[in-house]
Enzyme design. Structure first.
Site, PDB file in Angstrom:
ATOM      1  N   GLY A 151      28.876  13.424  40.073  1.00 15.27           N
ATOM      2  CA  GLY A 151      28.733  13.036  41.526  1.00 15.27           C
ATOM      3  C   GLY A 151      29.688  11.913  41.615  1.00 15.27           C
ATOM      4  N   GLY A 152      29.862  11.252  42.981  1.00 17.87           N
ATOM      5  CA  GLY A 152      30.910  10.241  43.273  1.00 17.87           C
ATOM      6  C   GLY A 152      30.684   9.130  42.445  1.00 17.87           C
ATOM      7  N   GLY A 210      29.887   9.064  38.985  1.00 16.39           N
ATOM      8  CA  GLY A 210      29.988   9.364  37.501  1.00 16.39           C
ATOM      9  C   GLY A 210      29.706  10.801  37.161  1.00 16.39           C
ATOM     10  CB  THR A 211      30.415  12.579  34.467  1.00 20.29           C
ATOM     11  OG1 THR A 211      31.539  12.880  35.426  1.00 20.29           O
ATOM     12  CG2 THR A 211      29.924  14.071  34.060  1.00 20.29           C
ATOM     13  CG  ASP A 262      24.258   8.073  47.453  1.00 22.40           C
ATOM     14  OD1 ASP A 262      24.384   8.628  48.342  1.00 22.40           O
ATOM     15  OD2 ASP A 262      24.825   8.636  46.204  1.00 22.40           O
TER      16      ASP A 262
END
Length: 756
Positions: free
Chosen positions: A437-438, A440-441, A556
């Site tokens: 995602g925006g 991180g992983t 978010d």
């Protein structure tokens, strides 16, 4: 020409070769072995008795010596350029497929969709050497495979060449401007090319009247800008371009073919059989053994290579004049009265051997010195890396976090090392990635205690986040709520901090609602379970806003950040965009974060993040639960791209039923759904001050969830009130007294599939 090719293909399909079994025959000395300027190596041949009989048309060629002197696949209109026995490849011409604008009719001409069907041969299109290529402006073309008896599904790909401006066209660049290319799958023996007819080309016809689509050998194609503005691509190439095909013998493996000696094609001594790279049932090839070269399909066709004299090879010995050729190999021998290594050294007079021994001693001393220096350097580097890790730890607020952990007894929070997390994730193997995602992983890992965890590599946006990271981790570590993913610890001694969470096994609410691609017909979860999950997520956000100290804004909120455990209990996750609630009216968020489709319009306009921003995003989540539609769908019309806008439009026109999920409407009365829709509408108010708090949303959802789970929930509200002996009022005022609970862990009952 295209009609002629199709007719030839149909004729061939209806007229199989006479030989049903392969016969390892040898060609007649009188067979034609050259057509024009092209050599014809066996097993290919022209005419009966000149090619290998395999029961299909793979090796049958035709040569019209009296007309154009060109070599073609037998009875095809397909011209052959050359062929390679060693590589098992054949190069042919592929017809360029044009599609042009007709100024007389003010429209595009009809398409002449080009196709090849080689199912009656053992040719396969080489996927590594060929590329599907489209040339033109606003040109979208498709490449489709053709089924054969071994395929179970068809394959389609394509690409689009755009022209944002003629000035941006560049020779040699085929990356989407005027020209695009895409790869094809392995193992195809036929394909079809066609254009998408939805694009309006009349506006560009004055400078780019034609588009082209063709499968072409990548090494033989070089893009020129004149191909877009003129007919040069068609004219300069004679209407056709090269394509590489792979071929093989029959449909048996090497092991199976050897059982029939009379049909086995690898007849030369010093030859060997190789199975086709396309797998079992796709035939085999013959190669000369190492040290030999020639044609393995001919008796005595493989000859010894003289590595000492063959100009194709570099001289194999390090000393000239020392190479001795042998059958299938060679060796290097120093002359008499000399000693040394003629393979990769020198040949010296034996008298100089003592001098060499001295030199070897000096060299050994130098090696010892180099090894010592290397060890010292490695020690220095280890200390330097340790210093860097300490700097990162300090930079991310690790000292503050460490001191707070010592002062607070009983704080369940762990500072992991980089080595521990590398072991847990097998050095962050891509196969362990469970989400990107925006922020991180996320990797799945197993700690040394055997516990499965989710490890997130964060992305930091600015220096402020770096300095306050440790402080924020301390705040998040104290969050303890049944509907919030538990944070176990973090790693701060790396450039990009990593968080370690409890692993939640059942995936995201997004996947549960929308399923995977191709799962559109799968049963969806009942609305009563959807409301239960929504209520639990609202309780988590209410806790963050009202009970956490200091209050936390998630930032978010979306269905992909709501995880589900084994019992489908909601767990709010991903605090990458979270922030401590501002205490000063002047505090602004300088970098807008979040996800399109869920972002609060007021937040984007003012850059002021509040707890009501989470309320807006949660309203979009409620819409997804009601409609089973995605928050943002770029494929829809402009007014229907955003689910929130589409919902408010139909609600204002009293057309709510049009947007509701069909399953939801069949499970519950419209009154209950209207109340959930009204709650979502309140969350989506443009003015944040008019939105309810998350505490109010959670309370309302608690009442609606109980109503939906009760057996009476399927009746309309007026009937329920009549049964309870009350008067009409809002659903939030209805308190059902039943203590019956429905279990949602029985997937057979609720009709859903557990996420894979």
């Amino acid at each position: 020409m295209i009609l002629a090719l199709i007719a030839a293909l149909v004729a061939l399909t209806a007229w199989p070769p006479p030989a049903a079994e392969a016969a390892a025959m040898q060609p007649s000395p009188t067979c034609l072995r050259r057509c024009g300027d092209i050599d014809i190596p066996y097993p290919f041949g022209v005419g009966a008795g000149c090619h290998l009989e395999t029961g299909d048309w793979t090796f049958v060629l035709s040569c019209n010596r009296t007309a154009d002197g060109r070599l073609r696949l037998y009875n095809y209109q397909i011209e052959v350029l050359d062929m390679s026995v060693r590589l098992g490849q054949l190069r042919i011409y592929s017809i360029i497929n044009p599609w042009c604008y007709n100024s007389t009719t003010a429209a595009m001409n009809g398409q002449s969709n080009w196709w090849y069907n080689m199912s009656i041969t053992n040719f396969r299109i080489n996927d590594a050497l060929n590329r599907f290529t489209v040339i033109g402006c606003n040109s979208l073309a498709y490449f489709r495979s053709l089924n054969d008896t071994s395929d179970t599904s068809r394959y389609m790909t394509g690409c689009m060449a755009m022209c944002p401006g003629v000035a941006r066209l560049a020779d040699g660049s085929c990356a989407g401007v005027g020209c695009c290319q895409t790869a094809i799958p392995s193992g195809l023996n036929g394909y079809q090319v066609s254009f998408e007819e939805k694009f309006n080309t009349s506006g560009i016809a004055s400078f780019s009247p034609c588009s082209y689509a063709v499968l072409v050998e990548a090494a033989a194609f070089d893009f020129h800008t004149r191909y877009v503005t003129t007919d040069a691509f068609l004219a300069e190439n004679g209407g056709q371009v090269p394509v590489v095909l792979d071929w093989a013998i029959g449909n048996k493996t090497c092991e199976e073919a050897k059982r029939n000696a009379s049909a086995y094609a690898c007849v030369s001594a010093n030859s060997e059989c190789v199975d086709s790279k396309y797998g079992k049932g796709r035939g085999y090839l013959c190669n000369c053994s190492a040290g030999y070269d020639g044609n393995p399909y001919l008796l005595d066709g493989c000859h010894d290579i003289n590595e000492c004299e063959d100009s194709r090879f570099r001289y194999p010995c390090s000393v000239l004049g020392t190479c001795v050729n042998t059958d299938g190999s060679f060796h290097c021998a120093c002359p008499d009265k000399t000693t040394g290594n003629a393979y990769n050294g020198t040949c010296e007079d034996k008298k100089t051997q003592i001098g060499w021994q001295i030199a070897i001693g000096v060299t050994s001393g130098g090696v010892v010195l180099i090894v010592t220096a290397t060890c010292l350097y490695m020690i220095h580097e280890k200390r330097r890396l340790a210093k860097i890790k300490r700097e990162y730890f300090k930079q991310h607020g690790g000292l503050l976090l460490f001191e707070e952990m010592k002062s607070r007894q009983g704080l369940a929070f762990t500072l992991f090392t980089e080595e521990e997390l590398e072991v847990a994730t097998n050095k962050f193997d891509e196969r362990n990635v469970i989400g990107k995602g925006g922020n991180g992983t996320v990797y799945r890992g197993t700690t040394k205690d055997g516990e499965t965890v989710a490890i997130k590599k964060c992305r930091l946006a600015n220096e402020r986040q770096k300095k306050e990271f440790g402080k924020e981790m301390l705040i998040l570590s104290q969050i303890n709520h049944r509907n919030i993913v538990k944070l176990y610890g973090c790693c701060l001694e790396v450039e990009v901090p990593m968080l370690v969470y409890k692993y939640i096994p059942n995936g995201t609410l997004y996947r549960l609602i929308h399923g995977r691609r191709g799962d559109d017909d799968a049963p969806r979860i009942p609305f009563s379970l959807r409301l239960k999950i929504a209520h639990q997520a609202a309780e988590a956000l209410s806790y963050l806003h009202s009970w956490a100290s200091p209050p936390i804004i998630h930032g978010d909120v979306k269905t992909s950040n709501i995880l589900l455990d084994e019992d489908y209990t909601a767990k709010v996750s991903d605090f990458g965009a979270s922030t401590v609630a501002p205490t000063d009216e002047a505090q602004l968020v300088t970098f807008v974060q979040g996800t399109c489709g869920y972002l609060d319009p007021e937040y984007m306009r003012t850059c002021r993040l509040t707890d009501r921003s989470d309320v807006y995003s949660f309203g979009v989540v409620l819409l997804e639960l009601l409609t089973c539609r995605k928050a943002l769908n770029l494929e829809e019309l402009e007014e229907e791209k955003y689910l929130s806008s589409q919902f408010l439009l139909v609600l204002g026109e009293d057309r709510l039923e049009e947007i509701l999920d069909e399953q939801v409407k069949s499970e519950h009365g419209l009154e209950l759904l209207e109340q959930v829709a009204e709650l979502a509408k309140q969350c989506l108010e443009m003015d944040g001050n008019k939105r309810p708090s998350m505490r109010q949303v959670a309370q309302e959802l608690a009442s609606l969830s109980r109503l939906a789970q009760h057996p009476w929930g399927r009746q309309n509200s007026e009937e329920i009130l009549a049964l309870l002996g009350g008067s009409p009022s809002t659903a939030s005022e209805i308190e059902l007294s039943s203590n019956r609970n429905i279990s949602f862990t029985d997937t057979a009952y609720i009709g859903i599939r557990s996420p894979r």
